[in-house]
Write an enzyme that holds these catalytic residues in place. Structure first.
Site, mmCIF file in Angstrom:
data_model
loop_
_atom_site.group_PDB
_atom_site.id
_atom_site.type_symbol
_atom_site.label_atom_id
_atom_site.label_comp_id
_atom_site.label_asym_id
_atom_site.label_seq_id
_atom_site.Cartn_x
_atom_site.Cartn_y
_atom_site.Cartn_z
ATOM 1 N N GLY A 116 0.066 -1.896 -5.511
ATOM 2 C CA GLY A 116 0.728 -2.838 -4.245
ATOM 3 C C GLY A 116 0.886 -1.433 -2.788
ATOM 4 C CB CYS A 117 2.816 -1.688 0.265
ATOM 5 S SG CYS A 117 3.084 0.052 1.827
ATOM 6 C CG PHE A 118 -1.818 3.092 1.065
ATOM 7 C CD1 PHE A 118 -0.550 3.370 1.705
ATOM 8 C CD2 PHE A 118 -3.167 3.207 0.602
ATOM 9 C CE1 PHE A 118 -1.451 2.921 3.036
ATOM 10 C CE2 PHE A 118 -3.711 3.394 1.980
ATOM 11 C CZ PHE A 118 -3.197 2.859 3.112
ATOM 12 C CB THR A 155 2.608 3.793 -4.489
ATOM 13 O OG1 THR A 155 3.005 2.126 -4.694
ATOM 14 C CG2 THR A 155 2.437 4.238 -5.415
ATOM 15 C CG HIS A 192 7.290 -0.239 -3.921
ATOM 16 N ND1 HIS A 192 6.291 0.047 -3.419
ATOM 17 C CD2 HIS A 192 6.283 -1.226 -5.137
ATOM 18 C CE1 HIS A 192 4.714 -0.285 -3.450
ATOM 19 N NE2 HIS A 192 5.230 -1.076 -4.892
#
Length: 187
Positions: A26-28, A31, A178
């Site tokens: 998903g959204c880097f 991460t 996350h």
């Protein structure tokens, strides 16, 4: 830096003996941030970069990737010291820190840029990725994992303002999916 990204096979400096893990969850921003938080400070992470992989456009920009028309995933490349943390441990953490059961989606972020994927670098990483995926699917996610396990292709660094984004913008957007789940150890 110009708005275009620079194509490189891996982050600019990979020390001798270090390895690279390329992960899309998903959204880097989130991460990269969560990996730095959990594996930084001498726990094996040497560096991390955010960027794009898995698509067909040359030198994609963030705005272009967000359209979903390039086929790229937002991803993080993790440079790590395998004497301090194993690739397997990084992948087990990958399956704890995001939801691998939602196709092309993490939280409110939708589309192919936000898919779950492991981009392996060589046959040894491929074997570990497939094994950990299978074990996480059976033991943690009830057979619902949709994560792609693919060979790493051309990597493009995202624009500089995306690097360390949540460190520079502590109140910035973080994907609600996350967070680290409390699963028992994998066999």
């Amino acid at each position: 830096m110009s708005s275009a990204s620079s194509a490189i096979a891996a982050p600019a400096s990979v020390p001798e003996g270090a390895q690279v893990a390329t992960l899309a969850a998903g959204c880097f921003w989130g991460t990269e941030h969560v990996y730095r938080k959990h594996f930084g400070g001498g726990k094996g992470l040497i560096d991390a970069r955010v960027g794009f992989i898995g698509g067909d456009a040359e030198n994609p920009t963030y705005r272009l990737v967000c359209t979903g028309k390039t086929g790229h995933a937002e991803a993080a490349q993790i440079i790590f010291d395998p004497t301090k943390v194993s690739y397997r441990s990084l992948l087990e953490f990958f399956y704890r820190m995001h939801d691998p059961t939602t196709l092309n989606r993490q939280g409110p972020d939708q589309g192919t840029p936000y898919r779950s994927a492991i981009f392996f670098h060589g046959p040894e990483q491929e074997a570990v990725a497939k094994e950990v995926t299978d074990l996480a699917n059976k033991n943690w996610w009830g057979g619902k994992i949709v994560t792609d396990v693919l060979p790493a292709g051309k990597w493009y660094n995202a624009e500089e303002y995306h690097q360390l984004y949540l460190d520079k913008n502590p109140a910035g957007y973080e994907c609600p999916s996350h967070f680290v789940r409390d699963f028992p150890p994998l066999p």
